[in-house]
Design a protein around this motif. Structure first.
Motif, PDB file in Angstrom:
ATOM      1  N   SER A 216     -16.818   4.186  -2.554  1.00 47.58           N
ATOM      2  CA  SER A 216     -17.476   3.573  -3.714  1.00 47.58           C
ATOM      3  C   SER A 216     -17.413   4.493  -4.930  1.00 47.58           C
ATOM      4  CB  SER A 216     -18.933   3.233  -3.390  1.00 47.58           C
ATOM      5  OG  SER A 216     -18.975   2.180  -2.442  1.00 47.58           O
ATOM      6  N   HIS A 217     -17.541   5.800  -4.707  1.00 50.64           N
ATOM      7  CA  HIS A 217     -17.424   6.753  -5.814  1.00 50.64           C
ATOM      8  C   HIS A 217     -16.032   6.657  -6.460  1.00 50.64           C
ATOM      9  CE1 HIS A 217     -16.993  10.424  -8.131  1.00 50.64           C
ATOM     10  NE2 HIS A 217     -15.941  10.703  -7.401  1.00 50.64           N
ATOM     11  N   HIS A 218     -15.006   6.677  -5.621  1.00 51.84           N
ATOM     12  CA  HIS A 218     -13.637   6.610  -6.164  1.00 51.84           C
ATOM     13  C   HIS A 218     -13.421   5.292  -6.913  1.00 51.84           C
ATOM     14  CE1 HIS A 218     -11.988  10.309  -4.671  1.00 51.84           C
ATOM     15  NE2 HIS A 218     -12.246  10.023  -3.413  1.00 51.84           N
TER      16      HIS A 218
ATOM     17  N   LEU B  18      -5.325   6.450  -5.748  1.00 48.56           N
ATOM     18  CA  LEU B  18      -4.052   5.727  -5.794  1.00 48.56           C
ATOM     19  C   LEU B  18      -3.907   4.832  -4.569  1.00 48.56           C
ATOM     20  CD1 LEU B  18      -1.643   8.531  -7.074  1.00 48.56           C
ATOM     21  CD2 LEU B  18      -2.315   6.464  -8.294  1.00 48.56           C
ATOM     22  N   ARG B  19      -4.346   5.315  -3.414  1.00 49.04           N
ATOM     23  CA  ARG B  19      -4.239   4.491  -2.193  1.00 49.04           C
ATOM     24  C   ARG B  19      -5.170   3.287  -2.280  1.00 49.04           C
ATOM     25  NH1 ARG B  19      -5.121   7.321   2.965  1.00 49.04           N
ATOM     26  NH2 ARG B  19      -4.091   5.461   3.781  1.00 49.04           N
ATOM     27  N   LEU B  20      -6.392   3.498  -2.748  1.00 47.93           N
ATOM     28  CA  LEU B  20      -7.335   2.375  -2.887  1.00 47.93           C
ATOM     29  C   LEU B  20      -6.788   1.338  -3.876  1.00 47.93           C
ATOM     30  CD1 LEU B  20     -10.665   4.412  -3.012  1.00 47.93           C
ATOM     31  CD2 LEU B  20      -9.950   2.874  -1.165  1.00 47.93           C
TER      32      LEU B  20
ATOM     33  N   ILE C 206      -5.771  -2.562  -3.002  1.00 48.58           N
ATOM     34  CA  ILE C 206      -6.371  -3.700  -3.710  1.00 48.58           C
ATOM     35  C   ILE C 206      -5.280  -4.541  -4.377  1.00 48.58           C
ATOM     36  CG2 ILE C 206      -7.825  -4.328  -5.694  1.00 48.58           C
ATOM     37  CD1 ILE C 206      -9.469  -1.713  -4.969  1.00 48.58           C
ATOM     38  N   ALA C 207      -4.354  -3.856  -5.060  1.00 49.06           N
ATOM     39  CA  ALA C 207      -3.321  -4.584  -5.809  1.00 49.06           C
ATOM     40  C   ALA C 207      -2.371  -5.323  -4.881  1.00 49.06           C
ATOM     41  CB  ALA C 207      -2.545  -3.612  -6.699  1.00 49.06           C
TER      42      ALA C 207
ATOM     43  N   PRO D 172       0.828  -1.219   0.000  1.00 52.38           N
ATOM     44  CA  PRO D 172       0.000   0.000   0.000  1.00 52.38           C
ATOM     45  C   PRO D 172       0.856   1.259   0.000  1.00 52.38           C
ATOM     46  CG  PRO D 172      -0.891  -1.627   1.501  1.00 52.38           C
ATOM     47  CD  PRO D 172       0.448  -2.161   1.046  1.00 52.38           C
ATOM     48  N   ILE D 173       0.532   2.187  -0.878  1.00 52.49           N
ATOM     49  CA  ILE D 173       1.306   3.417  -1.027  1.00 52.49           C
ATOM     50  C   ILE D 173       1.054   4.324   0.180  1.00 52.49           C
ATOM     51  CG2 ILE D 173      -0.514   4.584  -2.359  1.00 52.49           C
ATOM     52  CD1 ILE D 173       1.670   5.822  -4.118  1.00 52.49           C
TER      53      ILE D 173
END
Lengths: 118, 118
Positions: free
Chosen positions: B75-77, B44-46, B50-51, A22-23
């Motif tokens: 959810s919007h992001h 970017l954080r989300l 996830i990744a 996570p960044i």
């Protein structure tokens, strides 16, 4: 928009691959600012024209015609890319020349690339 | 924001390296839209959470706490990233799971990377 350091991004904390862990908050802010500078069609076209030029640089005087925009508008877009540490600006006499900051785009590519999962 | 195709970008015209030859107008528009979706610190954080998840996906229910935002905001992001073809969305019962579209970030990395000049 504040000026980001023009050092190659490889030396900066934003550059661990995004998908590895996570960044951190500050790295996300810095990376978002650089991506935002790129995320505009005219700026992408200007960047691409400069990067694809035979000697890797172009005068602002030669960039207005390909994008069909006024010199002040082109200069504004170029300033955003300079402030984001993506282009260098070199004034020679009456002309201003722009070139890629070595490594800047590669560092962004490295952040986005997904290493193979073990 | 209109939904971009969620196909891997490698199959699309945006993906010639930006620095190889001047990017076409339509490719610049498409690439700018994807970069704009990424160019936001929370997104970017989300994406990174996830990744970096052990199985490469996360439930929206587990993403609110790390970014300290409400579920509607998260959810919007996530929707912006789905619409840009960067994340997949999978509803299972009451939960919605998100994962990276295979190849999407790598394709962006390929566009930005600078091949060695001959």
């Amino acid at each position: 928009m504040s000026t980001l350091p023009s050092l190659p991004l490889a030396a900066e904390p934003c550059c661990a691959p995004l998908v590895h862990e996570p960044i951190a908050d500050d790295a996300a802010l810095q990376l978002a600012a650089r991506l935002k500078a790129l995320a505009e069609p005219t700026r992408l076209r200007l960047l691409s024209l400069i990067a694809a030029a035979p000697d890797g640089e172009m005068c602002v005087c030669d960039l207005t015609e390909p994008v069909q925009l006024s010199q002040p508008t082109v200069s504004h877009h170029l300033k955003v890319l300079v402030d984001a540490g993506i282009l260098t600006r070199d004034k020679r006499g009456v002309n201003v020349h722009y070139a890629l900051v070595p490594g800047a785009l590669d560092s962004l590519a490295t952040v986005l690339a997904t290493p193979a999962r073990g």
